[in-house]
Design an enzyme around this catalytic site. Structure first.
Site, PDB file in Angstrom:
ATOM      1  CG  ASP A  99      55.421 -53.080 -18.731  1.00  0.00           C
ATOM      2  OD1 ASP A  99      55.262 -51.925 -18.310  1.00  0.00           O
ATOM      3  OD2 ASP A  99      54.664 -54.028 -18.439  1.00  0.00           O
TER       4      ASP A  99
ATOM      5  N   GLY B 250      53.136 -45.785 -33.274  1.00  0.00           N
ATOM      6  CA  GLY B 250      54.487 -45.444 -32.846  1.00  0.00           C
ATOM      7  C   GLY B 250      54.498 -44.663 -31.554  1.00  0.00           C
TER       8      GLY B 250
END
Length: 316
Positions: free
Chosen positions: A253, A226
């Protein structure tokens, strides 16, 4: 709201598959894909996929630069091009079917001139939008403080500057220019602080950057674990949904693009952070150089729980 994504060292990303990677022997690949790539380009692609129309600044040249422009013209992107004399790089990713491993080959790219960088900086200075996102490596020939100069230009126009770049470059920006949010990976944060970080040290290092006014927020991505967000109220940890991983390409990204897009919808930083984590997981579900898909992002986001800040000094 509007956003300018910056890709000073973009790529043509070529991905394919092979049964087995072997030295010397000729290997026949299949399922070849070609995508416009590079940090800022990918951020713009994600924002477009989610429904936005970003501005995108690229430095591109040669026949491969023309290919990159052709790939971008079919997207809902407002393109700002700085032509360069060198040829835009081509990056290769090969997925080995037998092991599930990825092999990624990324050239450094062409050298640029100071005139090229000055032209790019002028575009940033003239942008009057809400967010400026600089993502990816600097090309050869660009000074290490290039992103710092762009962050300063964005701040003078009232835009919030979001930064995602390699660790060594971070050192030349943090503390030298106003940054709204910086997104290092664990490895990049370790390079920035100069030491290995455990779970506790990770939160402390990210929080220290906020306390030292290096950035308003620090979002540390941790792959399958995470991500962690540090802000003035403390740290926030969100776990990533476990998905069937097809490729790790573009997950970071996708995180940055989705986070920025959600902020543009008027959402809080905390909600946008959780949305970014969902986008990173969604990107891992797609093969090759494909990025996250809108429906996957929203499905994962709705299936993740909101987290609360943990005050500095307390355990996350």
């Amino acid at each position: 709201m509007s956003v300018l994504a910056i890709a000073l060292n973009p790529t043509i990303d070529v991905s394919s598959e092979v049964a087995r990677v072997e030295p010397t022997r000729k290997m026949r690949t299949y399922n070849e894909r070609r995508q416009a790539g590079g940090g800022g380009v990918n951020v713009a692609r994600v924002i477009a996929e989610l429904g936005g129309r970003p501005d995108l600044l690229i430095l591109a040249g040669g026949a491969t630069g023309a290919m990159l422009q052709d790939a971008l013209r079919v997207l809902p992107v407002e393109l700002h091009l700085v032509p360069i004399s060198g040829s835009t790089r081509i990056a290769f990713m090969v997925h080995e079917e037998q092991t599930g491993l990825e092999y990624r080959f990324v050239p450094k790219g062409p050298e640029v001139s100071q005139r090229d960088i000055t032209s790019a900086l002028k575009i940033v200075e003239e942008f009057k939008g809400d967010f400026v996102v600089a993502s990816g490596s600097l090309p050869k020939g660009a000074s290490e403080d290039t992103y710092a100069q762009m962050a300063g230009a964005a701040a003078r126009n009232g835009a919030k500057f979001v930064l995602d770049c390699p660790g060594p470059i971070l050192r030349k920006v943090t503390g030298h220019a106003p940054i709204f949010l910086v997104k290092p990976s664990i490895g990049e944060l370790e390079i920035l602080v100069g030491r290995r970080l455990d779970e506790k040290g990770l939160g402390e290092a990210a929080s220290a950057l906020v306390q030292n006014a290096d950035a308003d927020y620090v979002a540390v991505t941790m792959g399958r674990e995470g991500a962690l967000l540090a802000g003035r109220h403390g740290t926030l940890r969100v776990s990533s949904k476990h998905v069937v991983v097809q490729s790790a390409v573009g997950a970071g990204d996708s995180f940055v693009g989705a986070l920025t897009w959600f902020l543009m919808q008027g959402r809080s930083v905390e909600e946008a952070f959780r949305f970014g984590v969902a986008a990173g997981a969604a990107a891992a579900m797609t093969p090759g150089t494909e990025l996250c898909r809108r429906d996957d992002v929203f499905a994962i986001y709705q299936d993740t729980e909101a987290a609360r800040y943990v005050a500095p000094g307390r355990k996350a």
